[in-house]
Design a protein around this motif. Structure first.
Motif: not given
Length: 171
Positions: A57-70, A72-85, A126-127
């Motif tokens: 089976t043909a595959y593509l392994d994807v590894r990504v690390q990114a700091p995403l600024t979202l 916060c729905q609790r405080s309504l303040e921006p914060f950085v979510l470190p994402v590793t996939l 990432l999405l």
């Protein structure tokens, strides 16, 4: 290994050659992802590996690390979510091939001409890992929400039975 990311590649040639790509991609270059972020600063570091598994089976392994600024729905303040996939995408030509993919493989439908945009694959992954309701784990609820109401702390004028008032109205 290649440091530059081509605009598009022939997926089947990459699988045959067992090509790998690594490098970084500015988060600001990803338009769809930037639309849901609070800030597009930073870079996504990626590693992409094409190949075939033991079943062919043909595959593509994807590894990504990114700091995403979202926001916060609790405080309504921006914060950085470190994402590793780290995900394995099974390359398929037709939707019927999806059932033949091994467990743990997500399907990636490749166009008839075999062209695949690697930047789009990174952005899509990432999405997909973004939380539906982003909440900063370090945030706390505002005092107005956490503090008991003033009438509950006084203890006066409140009986133990919540239906006592109804009983009095009934008389």
């Amino acid at each position: 290994m290649s440091v530059t990311l081509p605009e598009s590649v022939d997926a089947w040639r990459m699988v045959s050659a067992r090509r790998s790509f690594q490098g970084s991609l500015p988060i600001a270059a990803m338009q769809r992802l930037g639309g849901v972020l609070a800030d597009t600063t930073g870079e996504a570091r990626f590693e992409l590996d094409f190949g075939r598994d033991e079943f062919g089976t043909a595959y593509l392994d994807v590894r990504v690390q990114a700091p995403l600024t979202l926001i916060c729905q609790r405080s309504l303040e921006p914060f950085v979510l470190p994402v590793t996939l780290d995900s394995r995408l099974g390359l398929i030509r037709d939707e019927r091939e999806e059932s033949a993919l091994p467990p743990g493989s997500e399907p990636l439908l490749v166009a008839e001409d075999g062209k695949l945009s690697l930047a789009d694959v990174i952005e899509d992954e990432l999405l997909l890992v973004l939380p539906l309701v982003p909440v900063n784990p370090d945030s706390a609820l505002p005092d107005e929400v956490v503090a008991p109401p003033p009438e509950a702390t006084s203890g006066e004028g409140r009986s133990d039975n919540p239906f006592a008032i109804l009983r009095e109205l009934k008389k």
